[in-house]
Write an enzyme that holds these catalytic residues in place. Structure first.
Site, PDB file in Angstrom:
ATOM      1  N   HIS A  82      61.373  54.528 -12.076  1.00 50.83           N
ATOM      2  CA  HIS A  82      60.076  55.152 -11.976  1.00 50.83           C
ATOM      3  C   HIS A  82      59.340  55.311 -10.668  1.00 50.83           C
ATOM      4  O   HIS A  82      59.558  54.281  -9.796  1.00 50.83           O
ATOM      5  CB  HIS A  82      59.202  54.055 -12.744  1.00 50.83           C
ATOM      6  CG  HIS A  82      57.723  54.584 -12.923  1.00 50.83           C
ATOM      7  ND1 HIS A  82      57.135  55.469 -13.984  1.00 50.83           N
ATOM      8  CD2 HIS A  82      56.681  54.232 -12.125  1.00 50.83           C
ATOM      9  CE1 HIS A  82      55.892  55.579 -13.897  1.00 50.83           C
ATOM     10  NE2 HIS A  82      55.501  54.964 -12.702  1.00 50.83           N
ATOM     11  N   ASP A 161      46.880  51.419 -21.882  1.00 50.51           N
ATOM     12  CA  ASP A 161      46.940  52.336 -20.511  1.00 50.51           C
ATOM     13  C   ASP A 161      46.171  53.696 -20.425  1.00 50.51           C
ATOM     14  O   ASP A 161      45.694  54.164 -19.283  1.00 50.51           O
ATOM     15  CB  ASP A 161      48.408  52.241 -20.227  1.00 50.51           C
ATOM     16  CG  ASP A 161      48.609  52.870 -18.676  1.00 50.51           C
ATOM     17  OD1 ASP A 161      47.916  52.436 -17.760  1.00 50.51           O
ATOM     18  OD2 ASP A 161      49.108  54.104 -18.787  1.00 50.51           O
ATOM     19  N   ARG A 168      39.946  55.034 -15.101  1.00 50.27           N
ATOM     20  CA  ARG A 168      39.935  54.550 -13.776  1.00 50.27           C
ATOM     21  C   ARG A 168      40.073  55.796 -12.774  1.00 50.27           C
ATOM     22  O   ARG A 168      39.536  55.986 -11.677  1.00 50.27           O
ATOM     23  CB  ARG A 168      41.354  54.008 -13.403  1.00 50.27           C
ATOM     24  CG  ARG A 168      41.450  52.439 -14.084  1.00 50.27           C
ATOM     25  CD  ARG A 168      42.789  52.178 -14.048  1.00 50.27           C
ATOM     26  NE  ARG A 168      43.465  52.136 -12.881  1.00 50.27           N
ATOM     27  CZ  ARG A 168      44.674  52.298 -12.788  1.00 50.27           C
ATOM     28  NH1 ARG A 168      45.692  52.189 -13.755  1.00 50.27           N
ATOM     29  NH2 ARG A 168      45.178  52.211 -11.602  1.00 50.27           N
ATOM     30  N   SER A 183      49.618  48.952 -15.300  1.00 50.58           N
ATOM     31  CA  SER A 183      49.654  50.314 -15.972  1.00 50.58           C
ATOM     32  C   SER A 183      51.252  50.495 -15.902  1.00 50.58           C
ATOM     33  O   SER A 183      51.592  51.089 -16.873  1.00 50.58           O
ATOM     34  CB  SER A 183      48.790  51.213 -15.212  1.00 50.58           C
ATOM     35  OG  SER A 183      49.253  52.590 -15.278  1.00 50.58           O
ATOM     36  N   LYS A 187      54.355  50.533 -19.557  1.00 50.67           N
ATOM     37  CA  LYS A 187      54.946  51.488 -19.828  1.00 50.67           C
ATOM     38  C   LYS A 187      56.470  51.230 -19.846  1.00 50.67           C
ATOM     39  O   LYS A 187      57.157  51.466 -20.813  1.00 50.67           O
ATOM     40  CB  LYS A 187      54.561  52.606 -19.176  1.00 50.67           C
ATOM     41  CG  LYS A 187      53.083  53.283 -19.590  1.00 50.67           C
ATOM     42  CD  LYS A 187      52.565  54.451 -18.840  1.00 50.67           C
ATOM     43  CE  LYS A 187      52.111  54.142 -17.407  1.00 50.67           C
ATOM     44  NZ  LYS A 187      51.466  54.864 -16.643  1.00 50.67           N
TER      45      LYS A 187
HETATM   46  N1  URA Z   1      51.134  55.408 -11.910  1.00 46.76           N
HETATM   47  C1  URA Z   1      50.895  54.942 -13.102  1.00 46.76           C
HETATM   48  O1  URA Z   1      51.469  54.908 -14.216  1.00 46.76           O
HETATM   49  N2  URA Z   1      49.673  54.057 -13.327  1.00 46.76           N
HETATM   50  C2  URA Z   1      48.754  53.821 -12.055  1.00 46.76           C
HETATM   51  O2  URA Z   1      48.151  53.319 -12.171  1.00 46.76           O
HETATM   52  C3  URA Z   1      49.347  54.282 -10.998  1.00 46.76           C
HETATM   53  C4  URA Z   1      50.394  55.322 -10.901  1.00 46.76           C
END
Ligand code: URA
Length: 440
Positions: A82, A161, A168, A183, A187
């Site tokens: 990621h 999220d 946000r 966040s 995931k």
């Molecule tokens: N990527 C994400 O999945 N969440 C964030 O808050 C920032 C970048």
């Protein structure tokens, strides 16, 4: 429990209890508290932060707010990768086929881009015919047969999220270490992998602008992963300028293919080797980073990584002829050059400014509803540390029309700074694993 009291507590710099955090996330998920109260708490967290304990409970509550992905049909260790997001970041398009060519199955669920940060799914969709919505059966079949599949998120993973991120994005609370850590990791925890390679971007084209803040974020995410039984490698990589030379969806696909053919730029190729090496080590396909590197270099020279990209494209309905014939990728209406105003050395290419210029030519989206133009974007021929002559072409602008092209050209030129002493920077600034921070 009362949401106003929770907001006041965080406003007054007090630590929230586990029950208060779980009540908040449950209420976000079931829609029982209004956006203005959610936003007020997000701002209080943004300003006053959260303890490690609070972040860990927040992450767990968000990970459990929706569906979980089961990857048990894949044998062995499952590795996810990621990136925290940045301008020109097409790493997954290269790293996934490289890792798959070295025997590591890559079952990747990716997202779309928002703001200056592009998304893998948008890039893949610039390939004519490419389908990013797959049935679960197709996804499993492709991974079992060819070791690679990339799809958009269909299951309801971490819905809390989704709601929080959307708020946000419009309340100035994105760049908060506790909120980003929770966040991303919520995931990842919901997505069924055992090991996670995180690429935490740092610099003008990233959410974390300084090395210190990127280290803090990387450290928080490694700790959350470890506390949940995951093996995490959090790489901290330079994003002071856009990655590679292409910014924009179809153009980035072309650069990814060039890289798989062994003709990528130095910075981007190096990042791909580093990220994929950590993936092979995390997945126990290589004993160490040196062996991983050797295997990956072979996957480029013998064409097996490119072959995986071809299988990925064919399996998912894309036209594999784009690999040999780039003119089959979307072509922009207007293409103009940008030239250097001086004879000097490029001292910076501001990632955020290039990201804004990408929005001007519609290569990215400002709101979820915006439609992307897959043909537009930039090719940046001069990067930090390169010497340029006055009048030399430093960038190519691909735009939907002449007027937009002119505006974007001004933006791209103003993203460049020049002096005579600038040097090239390393791409990997350090990494964090269970033993702590490693700096090369
Ligand atoms: N990527 C994400 O999945 N969440 C964030 O808050 C920032 C970048």
């Amino acid at each position: 429990m009362n949401i106003v009291e929770i907001i006041e507590k965080k406003r007054d710099k007090k630590e929230l209890s586990d029950d208060e955090i779980r009540f908040f996330i449950n209420s976000v998920t079931d829609g029982s508290i209004p956006d203005y109260q959610i936003s007020a708490l997000l701002m209080a967290v943004f300003i006053n932060g959260m303890s490690d304990g609070e972040i860990s409970v927040l992450t767990d509550a968000m990970a459990n707010s929706g569906d979980k992905i089961d990857l048990s049909y894949i044998d062995g260790i499952k590795v996810d990768k990621h990136s925290s997001g940045g301008v020109g970041d097409k790493t997954t398009l290269v790293v996934a086929p490289m890792a798959a060519a070295c025997g590591l199955p890559v079952a990747k669920m990716s997202g779309r881009g928002l703001g200056f940060s592009g998304g893998t799914i948008d890039k893949l969709e610039s390939i004519p015919g490419f389908r990013t919505s797959l049935t679960e059966d197709e996804f499993v079949t492709f991974i079992k047969r060819d070791g690679i599949a990339i799809m958009g998120q269909t299951k309801n993973v971490a819905p809390a999220d989704k709601k929080l991120y959307a708020l946000r994005d419009v309340t100035g609370t994105v760049e908060s270490i506790p909120l980003i850590a929770a966040s991303i990791m919520s995931k990842k925890l919901a997505c069924g992998s055992n090991s996670i390679v995180l690429d935490v971007k740092c610099g003008s084209g990233a959410f974390m602008k300084t090395f210190e803040s990127a280290v803090l974020l990387a450290d928080k995410m490694e700790r959350i992963g470890r506390a949940n039984g995951r093996n995490v490698y959090a790489l901290i990589t330079d994003m002071d300028q856009p990655l590679g030379y292409a910014v924009g969806n179809g153009l980035e696909v072309r650069e990814a293919i060039e890289t798989l053919k062994g003709r990528g730029t130095e910075d981007f190729t190096e990042l791909c080797f580093i990220a994929a090496s950590f993936m092979l080590v995390a997945g126990e396909r290589a004993r160490d980073l040196t062996e991983a590197r050797r295997m990956l270099e072979k996957s480029i020279t013998d064409g097996s990584a490119l072959e995986k990209f071809r299988r990925l494209t064919e399996n998912q309905g894309g036209n594999p002829e784009i690999i040999e014939n780039y003119s089959l990728l979307p072509q922009a209406h207007t293409v103009i050059d940008a030239t250097s105003p001086v004879k000097a050395v490029v001292s910076a290419v501001n990632g955020e400014m290039i990201g804004s210029a990408a929005l001007t030519v519609k290569a990215g989206r400002l709101t979820k509803e915006d439609k992307i133009d897959y043909s537009t974007g930039f090719e940046l021929f001069a990067k930090t540390g390169d010497s340029v002559e006055e009048g030399q072409v430093i960038a190519r602008i691909c735009a939907p029309d002449e007027k937009t092209a002119e505006t974007a050209r001004e933006q791209v030129i103003s993203a460049y700074s020049f002096d005579d002493t600038a040097k090239k920077k390393k791409i990997l600034l350090g990494y964090i694993d269970k033993e702590g921070l490693h700096i090369d």
